[in-house]
Write a protein that holds these residues in place. Structure first.
Motif, PDB file in Angstrom:
ATOM      1  N   PHE A  13      66.363  43.243  31.972  1.00 24.44           N
ATOM      2  CA  PHE A  13      65.982  44.656  32.003  1.00 24.44           C
ATOM      3  C   PHE A  13      65.913  45.335  30.650  1.00 24.44           C
ATOM      4  N   GLY A  14      66.293  44.643  29.600  1.00 30.02           N
ATOM      5  CA  GLY A  14      66.253  45.226  28.268  1.00 30.02           C
ATOM      6  C   GLY A  14      67.457  46.118  28.013  1.00 30.02           C
ATOM      7  N   HIS A  15      67.476  46.732  26.837  1.00 31.56           N
ATOM      8  CA  HIS A  15      68.554  47.657  26.499  1.00 31.56           C
ATOM      9  C   HIS A  15      68.049  48.675  25.485  1.00 31.56           C
ATOM     10  N   VAL A  16      68.777  49.784  25.401  1.00 30.57           N
ATOM     11  CA  VAL A  16      68.463  50.806  24.410  1.00 30.57           C
ATOM     12  C   VAL A  16      69.334  50.592  23.184  1.00 30.57           C
ATOM     13  N   ARG A  17      68.908  51.160  22.101  1.00 22.45           N
ATOM     14  CA  ARG A  17      69.666  51.055  20.855  1.00 22.45           C
ATOM     15  C   ARG A  17      71.055  51.651  21.072  1.00 22.45           C
ATOM     16  N   GLY A  18      72.074  50.927  20.625  1.00 25.92           N
ATOM     17  CA  GLY A  18      73.451  51.396  20.743  1.00 25.92           C
ATOM     18  C   GLY A  18      74.103  51.144  22.084  1.00 25.92           C
ATOM     19  N   ALA A  19      73.443  50.429  22.968  1.00 16.93           N
ATOM     20  CA  ALA A  19      73.981  50.184  24.317  1.00 16.93           C
ATOM     21  C   ALA A  19      75.265  49.369  24.281  1.00 16.93           C
ATOM     22  N   SER A  25      68.813  47.833  17.856  1.00 15.83           N
ATOM     23  CA  SER A  25      67.469  48.297  18.201  1.00 15.83           C
ATOM     24  C   SER A  25      67.264  48.098  19.701  1.00 15.83           C
ATOM     25  N   ALA A  26      66.294  48.810  20.241  1.00 17.68           N
ATOM     26  CA  ALA A  26      65.973  48.661  21.668  1.00 17.68           C
ATOM     27  C   ALA A  26      65.276  47.319  21.877  1.00 17.68           C
ATOM     28  N   ARG A  27      65.427  46.792  23.078  1.00 19.62           N
ATOM     29  CA  ARG A  27      64.790  45.517  23.424  1.00 19.62           C
ATOM     30  C   ARG A  27      64.202  45.628  24.813  1.00 19.62           C
ATOM     31  N   LYS A  28      62.970  45.158  24.969  1.00 22.59           N
ATOM     32  CA  LYS A  28      62.329  45.125  26.277  1.00 22.59           C
ATOM     33  C   LYS A  28      62.796  43.874  27.010  1.00 22.59           C
ATOM     34  N   GLY A  29      63.047  44.001  28.283  1.00 21.08           N
ATOM     35  CA  GLY A  29      63.482  42.864  29.080  1.00 21.08           C
ATOM     36  C   GLY A  29      62.313  42.155  29.742  1.00 21.08           C
ATOM     37  N   TYR A  30      62.613  41.075  30.445  1.00 23.19           N
ATOM     38  CA  TYR A  30      61.591  40.270  31.107  1.00 23.19           C
ATOM     39  C   TYR A  30      60.755  41.078  32.101  1.00 23.19           C
ATOM     40  N   PHE A  31      61.392  41.973  32.851  1.00 25.23           N
ATOM     41  CA  PHE A  31      60.660  42.757  33.840  1.00 25.23           C
ATOM     42  C   PHE A  31      59.633  43.659  33.159  1.00 25.23           C
ATOM     43  N   HIS A  32      59.993  44.253  32.060  1.00 24.73           N
ATOM     44  CA  HIS A  32      59.056  45.098  31.319  1.00 24.73           C
ATOM     45  C   HIS A  32      57.922  44.256  30.739  1.00 24.73           C
ATOM     46  N   GLU A  33      58.272  43.126  30.145  1.00 23.82           N
ATOM     47  CA  GLU A  33      57.271  42.266  29.520  1.00 23.82           C
ATOM     48  C   GLU A  33      56.280  41.694  30.531  1.00 23.82           C
ATOM     49  N   ALA A  34      56.733  41.498  31.762  1.00 26.94           N
ATOM     50  CA  ALA A  34      55.870  40.917  32.797  1.00 26.94           C
ATOM     51  C   ALA A  34      55.100  41.978  33.581  1.00 26.94           C
ATOM     52  N   GLU A  35      55.255  43.240  33.235  1.00 28.61           N
ATOM     53  CA  GLU A  35      54.627  44.337  33.979  1.00 28.61           C
ATOM     54  C   GLU A  35      53.151  44.052  34.267  1.00 28.61           C
ATOM     55  N   GLU A  61      64.657  47.423  45.392  1.00 29.44           N
ATOM     56  CA  GLU A  61      64.308  48.810  45.078  1.00 29.44           C
ATOM     57  C   GLU A  61      63.064  48.940  44.208  1.00 29.44           C
ATOM     58  N   ARG A  62      62.584  47.791  43.671  1.00 29.33           N
ATOM     59  CA  ARG A  62      61.436  47.778  42.763  1.00 29.33           C
ATOM     60  C   ARG A  62      61.685  48.686  41.559  1.00 29.33           C
ATOM     61  N   ARG A  63      62.965  48.748  41.166  1.00 26.39           N
ATOM     62  CA  ARG A  63      63.372  49.566  40.032  1.00 26.39           C
ATOM     63  C   ARG A  63      64.493  48.857  39.290  1.00 26.39           C
ATOM     64  N   TYR A  64      64.632  49.164  37.997  1.00 25.24           N
ATOM     65  CA  TYR A  64      65.724  48.639  37.192  1.00 25.24           C
ATOM     66  C   TYR A  64      66.094  49.678  36.143  1.00 25.24           C
ATOM     67  N   ARG A  65      67.248  49.495  35.561  1.00 28.02           N
ATOM     68  CA  ARG A  65      67.694  50.388  34.498  1.00 28.02           C
ATOM     69  C   ARG A  65      68.062  49.553  33.282  1.00 28.02           C
ATOM     70  N   PRO A  66      67.392  49.778  32.152  1.00 29.93           N
ATOM     71  CA  PRO A  66      67.793  49.069  30.932  1.00 29.93           C
ATOM     72  C   PRO A  66      69.254  49.383  30.594  1.00 29.93           C
ATOM     73  N   VAL A  67      69.945  48.425  30.024  1.00 33.34           N
ATOM     74  CA  VAL A  67      71.351  48.598  29.670  1.00 33.34           C
ATOM     75  C   VAL A  67      71.473  49.783  28.707  1.00 33.34           C
ATOM     76  N   GLY A  68      72.354  50.719  29.054  1.00 34.01           N
ATOM     77  CA  GLY A  68      72.611  51.884  28.215  1.00 34.01           C
ATOM     78  C   GLY A  68      71.655  53.041  28.415  1.00 34.01           C
ATOM     79  N   ASP A  69      70.634  52.863  29.245  1.00 27.64           N
ATOM     80  CA  ASP A  69      69.674  53.944  29.488  1.00 27.64           C
ATOM     81  C   ASP A  69      70.217  54.854  30.581  1.00 27.64           C
ATOM     82  N   LYS A  70      69.624  56.034  30.698  1.00 26.23           N
ATOM     83  CA  LYS A  70      70.083  57.006  31.697  1.00 26.23           C
ATOM     84  C   LYS A  70      69.157  57.086  32.907  1.00 26.23           C
ATOM     85  N   SER A  71      68.025  56.413  32.835  1.00 25.81           N
ATOM     86  CA  SER A  71      67.093  56.519  33.950  1.00 25.81           C
ATOM     87  C   SER A  71      66.530  55.146  34.339  1.00 25.81           C
ATOM     88  N   ASP A  72      66.161  55.081  35.604  1.00 22.43           N
ATOM     89  CA  ASP A  72      65.567  53.857  36.139  1.00 22.43           C
ATOM     90  C   ASP A  72      64.089  53.803  35.795  1.00 22.43           C
TER      91      ASP A  72
END
Length: 167
Positions: A13-19, A25-35, A61-72
């Motif tokens: 699911f990736g993560h935000v900077r400082g998570a 730095s922020a990183r995109k996860g597999y789900f984002h990359e495969a969009e 749920e067809r939703r995910y939350r990047p590590v450290g983010d506040k929204s799905d």
């Protein structure tokens, strides 16, 4: 299947900077990359229970939350999962979640072991021989009778990967 339960959330699911420590730095996860495309989960039968839970929630749920983010975030991804594991047996032994198996089990393709597909051994061997010729800058032509006999009588417990390694 090789993801640890600690690394899986960020990888999927990736993560935000400082998570977390080291997330500079922020990183995109597999789900984002495969969009909009396909996400291939190899050796899904080896996922840790915590990772199975996380994956199940995202798929349901067809939703995910990047590590450290506040929204799905929602996603549109086709998932293909592969494993050498007998997942029905793993469910029975409580090593794999039955609800995740149902989510992943829309369509099943069973690939028979190479030992049950003798007609494929020589074409695959020829294919891998050609690859080896290119990689090693050689010009090996075909297999002699002894080599053919060895290839055709071997049980191939490692399937095509073993055949590739032997050629």
């Amino acid at each position: 299947g090789s993801l640890t339960k600690e690394l899986a959330p960020s990888a999927f699911f990736g993560h935000v900077r400082g998570a977390f420590t080291g997330a500079d730095s922020a990183r995109k996860g597999y789900f984002h990359e495969a969009e909009g495309g396909t996400l291939f989960l190899d050796e899904v039968g080896n996922l840790a229970p915590e990772t199975q839970q996380m994956l199940l929630r995202a798929i349901q749920e067809r939703r995910y939350r990047p590590v450290g983010d506040k929204s799905d975030r929602s996603f549109n991804v086709r998932i293909i999962a592969a494993t050498n594991e007998d997942l029905e047996k793993a469910v029975h032994e409580k090593r794999f979640r039955q609800d995740l198996l149902y989510r992943l089990h829309d369509f099943e393709i069973t690939v028979p072991p190479l030992r049950d597909c003798q007609e494929d051994v020589m074409p695959l061997a020829e294919f891998f021989r050609e690859i080896a010729n290119r990689e090693l800058e050689c010009d090996v032509i075909g297999f002699d009778g002894e080599a053919r006999k060895t290839l055709l009588t071997h049980a191939w417990p490692g399937n095509v990967r073993e055949l590739r390694q032997k050629i």
